[in-house]
Design a protein around this motif. Structure first.
Motif, short mmCIF file in Angstrom:
data_model
loop_
_atom_site.label_atom_id
_atom_site.label_comp_id
_atom_site.label_asym_id
_atom_site.label_seq_id
_atom_site.Cartn_x
_atom_site.Cartn_y
_atom_site.Cartn_z
N CYS A 23 0.83 -1.21 0.00
CA CYS A 23 0.00 0.00 0.00
C CYS A 23 0.86 1.26 0.00
O CYS A 23 0.53 2.25 -0.66
CB CYS A 23 -0.93 0.00 1.22
N GLY A 24 1.96 1.22 0.73
CA GLY A 24 2.85 2.38 0.80
C GLY A 24 3.53 2.69 -0.52
O GLY A 24 3.97 3.82 -0.74
N ALA A 60 3.00 7.22 3.07
CA ALA A 60 3.23 5.77 3.04
C ALA A 60 3.53 5.22 4.42
O ALA A 60 3.28 4.04 4.70
CB ALA A 60 4.39 5.45 2.09
N TRP A 109 3.25 1.57 6.77
CA TRP A 109 4.49 0.87 7.15
C TRP A 109 4.68 0.76 8.67
O TRP A 109 5.44 -0.09 9.13
CB TRP A 109 5.69 1.56 6.52
#
Length: 483
Positions: free
Chosen positions: A95-96, A167, A171
């Protein structure tokens, strides 16, 4: 690991801490991402796909929850938990790195598939290592994680996007998840599988098709229009196929013991109701505060935070209360609090204070915390070890399904009332909630819209109160005995 050696599990406190870390990681995900989404949309674009970032995560999570629960019973808690958590962390990392809204939605779907393992398995693991009399108090600790995450999530998300790249909101999950996995790898004993088991793959497929079609129809009804009826029809067809498959399977996804237990059926029905009632406040109280009262997003968030405070407090209290009284008394008390809180929402007026809204949310939160903990503990204590995973997962799944049903039902009530009261007026709620559009409206027009939106929201709160009343009937099905 079996029921007879619960008291012999060493380092139970470290296992509990690891489970709380994993649950915190999953709990904070929703609130921290919601806070950062405006920044993400600004950078990636694709505002029209904004809702899918949340919907796809909830969809894949809900679909996978029962499957993980059954796998945990067949193959062992430890192995399945590590598999699901690894998928979640990998999805978080991806996703980041998303370069567009489309990629972010795809990676969120992957992340949700992993998240489906975290909630049911952490609760099941804790139930495995603590005796029935201890579970009520321990579940209060797990519930406190959600309250803490609801408060710290938005603050953390805002701080990250202000000082770092967005991001990082994805994370930050990685170190928390890895620490949890390392602790469980070190201290959690694995159950010995003495017989080879197979997952009912055909049943799993029909379940995923049935649930995903139903949730898409409910969550995207407004954008799909009449196509939502096609999804509902397909969901019914898949549900029928699932029932037929379960009747014939040697190892069904949902063992017959679940449906034969009055406590387990009542616990699932109760969580379905809790999930539906919760949407009356989560989705529509902010609309009242910002649209009708003219409050700020901070005031709306503060009111909702009161529910997040009441939930874990009541969960902790319900542990001692169950011990001193009974499952039934505790569930009924929680249901009464839920009814009182819903009635307080119904008494909101256009000039009501934020204190009124916040107190209503707090009372509802205490009712939900007390009932949900009682339903979960009663189900876990009545379930045998070899089906405790799927029983716990079914409780989580019922609440998710209830939230989707509640959102669809109350959204329909609101839209129907607005259509009758403000015919031809395009999206009146958006107009009075947006500061720019609100200022552009003539005072008389604004006053009329606020009055009619308030009246429409009152009918939403009526629906929420009726749903809360049914929780009292379900609470009566709980055993009149203590853990």
């Amino acid at each position: 690991m079996t029921e007879t050696i619960q008291h012999q599990v060493a380092h139970r406190h470290w296992i509990l801490i690891a489970a709380m870390l994993a649950m915190f990681m999953a709990a904070i995900e929703v609130t921290i991402v919601a806070t950062a989404m405006p920044t993400i949309v600004t950078e990636l674009g694709g505002f029209s796909q904004f809702g899918w970032v949340f919907s796809i995560y909830l969809l894949t999570q809900a679909v996978s929850v029962p499957i993980y629960g059954r796998l945990a019973d067949l193959w062992g808690r430890k192995r399945v938990f590590f598999t699901g958590t690894s998928l979640f962390l990998l999805g978080s990392v991806l996703c980041g790195f998303a370069s567009s809204m489309g990629w972010l939605i795809l990676f969120r779907a992957f992340q949700g598939l992993g998240a489906g393992a975290i909630m049911p398995l952490t609760s099941t693991i804790v139930a495995d290592i603590y005796a029935p009399k201890e579970r009520a108090g321990i579940q209060g600790w797990l519930s406190s994680v959600w309250g803490f995450a609801a408060i710290i999530g938005p603050l953390t998300g805002a701080w990250i996007v202000q000082h770092f790249n967005w991001a990082l909101i994805f994370w930050v999950n990685v170190p928390v998840g890895l620490i949890s996995m390392l602790m469980l790898a070190r201290w959690l004993p694995e159950m010995q599988v003495t017989q080879r088991h197979r997952l009912n793959l055909a049943g799993s497929g029909w379940l995923m098709l049935c649930v995903s079609s139903l949730l898409v129809a409910l969550l995207q009804a407004e954008s799909l229009g009449y196509w939502s009826l096609a999804f509902l029809l397909w969901s019914l067809v898949c549900g029928y196929a699932l029932v037929r498959n379960e009747q014939q399977a040697k190892e069904p996804l949902f063992p017959l013991a679940i449906w034969r237990s009055r406590v387990i059926v009542a616990g699932n029905a109760g969580n379905l109701i809790i999930g539906a009632a919760m949407m009356g406040i989560s989705a529509f109280l902010p609309t009242w505060i910002q649209g009708v009262n003219g409050g700020t997003p901070l005031q709306a968030g503060s009111a909702l935070a009161m529910m997040s405070i009441g939930w874990p407090l009541a969960s902790a209290i319900s542990g001692n209360l169950m011990q001193r009284t009974s499952y039934r008394f505790t569930a009924q008390l929680g249901a009464l609090l839920l009814i009182v809180g819903s009635a307080l929402l119904l008494m909101l007026q256009r000039d009501s204070s934020m204190l009124h809204a916040g107190f209503s949310a707090f009372v509802i939160g205490t009712g939900m915390g007390m009932t949900s903990t009682t339903f979960l503990v009663s189900v876990q204590n009545s379930a045998e070890f070899h089906i405790r995973g799927i029983c716990t997962a079914s409780i989580m799944f019922s609440r998710m399904l209830g939230s989707a049903l509640g959102t669809a039902l109350m959204g329909a009530v609101l839209n129907y009332n607005l259509m009758l009261r403000l015919p031809g007026q395009p999206d009146p709620v958006q107009q009075i909630m947006s500061e720019g559009e609100r200022l552009a409206l003539h005072q008389d027009t604004l006053h009329q819209m606020v009055v009619e939106v308030a009246a429409s929201l009152h009918w939403v709160f009526v629906a929420s109160l009726l749903i809360a009343l049914t929780s009292l009937l379900i609470a009566r099905a709980m055993p009149a005995k203590s853990p």
